[in-house]
Design an enzyme around this catalytic site. Structure first.
Site, PDB file in Angstrom:
ATOM      1  N   HIS A  21       0.825  -1.214   0.000  1.00 47.49           N
ATOM      2  CA  HIS A  21       0.000   0.000   0.000  1.00 47.49           C
ATOM      3  C   HIS A  21       0.860   1.266   0.000  1.00 47.49           C
ATOM      4  O   HIS A  21       0.381   2.339  -0.339  1.00 47.49           O
ATOM      5  CB  HIS A  21      -0.905  -0.026   1.238  1.00 47.49           C
ATOM      6  N   ASN A 113      -9.077   4.142  -1.584  1.00 44.99           N
ATOM      7  CA  ASN A 113      -9.516   5.227  -0.702  1.00 44.99           C
ATOM      8  C   ASN A 113      -8.699   6.509  -0.847  1.00 44.99           C
ATOM      9  O   ASN A 113      -9.230   7.609  -0.697  1.00 44.99           O
ATOM     10  CB  ASN A 113      -9.513   4.769   0.755  1.00 44.99           C
TER      11      ASN A 113
END
Length: 191
Positions: A21, A113
């Site tokens: 990530h 997100n």
């Protein structure tokens, strides 16, 4: 002198360092390191300004956590008076295999997100993104563990090659523009 805003998406904190990530942070780190820059803490982000071939790159790693990336993006965009077309957001992408990079001038958040927040903050999905394929090789229900997990030893050599290529993509984006860089990037396969 033309100016660019390079945004690497990731999460702050040692537990997130070098996870899938956080690949945006790792790419921006590599770019800044190559050009002799260094990061300092500033408003909403760690920031480094580097110069290359008559261009200024304001490189940021938001300290807002992924889900509020738009806040840092917008603050530095406005503060440095940079056109949205001169921004490049580097982000991990589950939908792309590890062997791929994808550069686009626009496109949806695809459930990411960080991108979702940037899109909400800017009011558009018309901003350049460099998506770093991380693959989706995880058991059902384990997506979060996979995304926040570290690269496997087998993946590391490919990840290193791709990080080096991403640094070149940032340079090419600034030097030759989005279209040409897309043509030279999107068909590559890394092994």
């Amino acid at each position: 002198m033309s100016k660019f805003l390079i945004i690497g998406l990731g999460n702050i904190g040692d537990e997130y360092r070098h996870t899938r990530h956080n690949i945006g942070f790792d790419v921006v780190n590599a770019f800044v390191l190559k050009h002799g820059g260094f990061f300092k803490m500033d408003r909403l982000a760690e920031v480094s300004e580097v110069k290359w071939k008559g261009k200024i790159f304001v490189c940021i790693k938001p300290t807002t956590y992924m889900n509020l990336s738009g806040k840092a993006f917008k603050y530095w965009l406005d503060k440095e008076k940079i056109e949205v077309a001169n921004t490049l957001t580097i982000v991990d992408d589950l939908a792309l295999p590890l062997s791929k990079l994808r550069l686009r001038g626009s496109g949806t958040d695809a459930g990411h997100n960080g991108l979702k927040d940037i899109q909400l903050t800017l009011g558009t999905d018309q901003y350049p993104k460099l998506r770093f394929g991380i693959g989706n090789d995880f058991p059902k229900g384990r997506q979060v563990d996979f995304v926040l997990g570290k690269w496997t030893p087998a993946e590391v050599p490919v990840v290193q090659k791709k990080i080096e290529k991403c640094v070149e993509v940032i340079e090419s984006f600034a030097a030759t523009g989005l279209e040409r860089t897309m043509g030279n990037t999107n068909n590559l396969t890394f092994e």
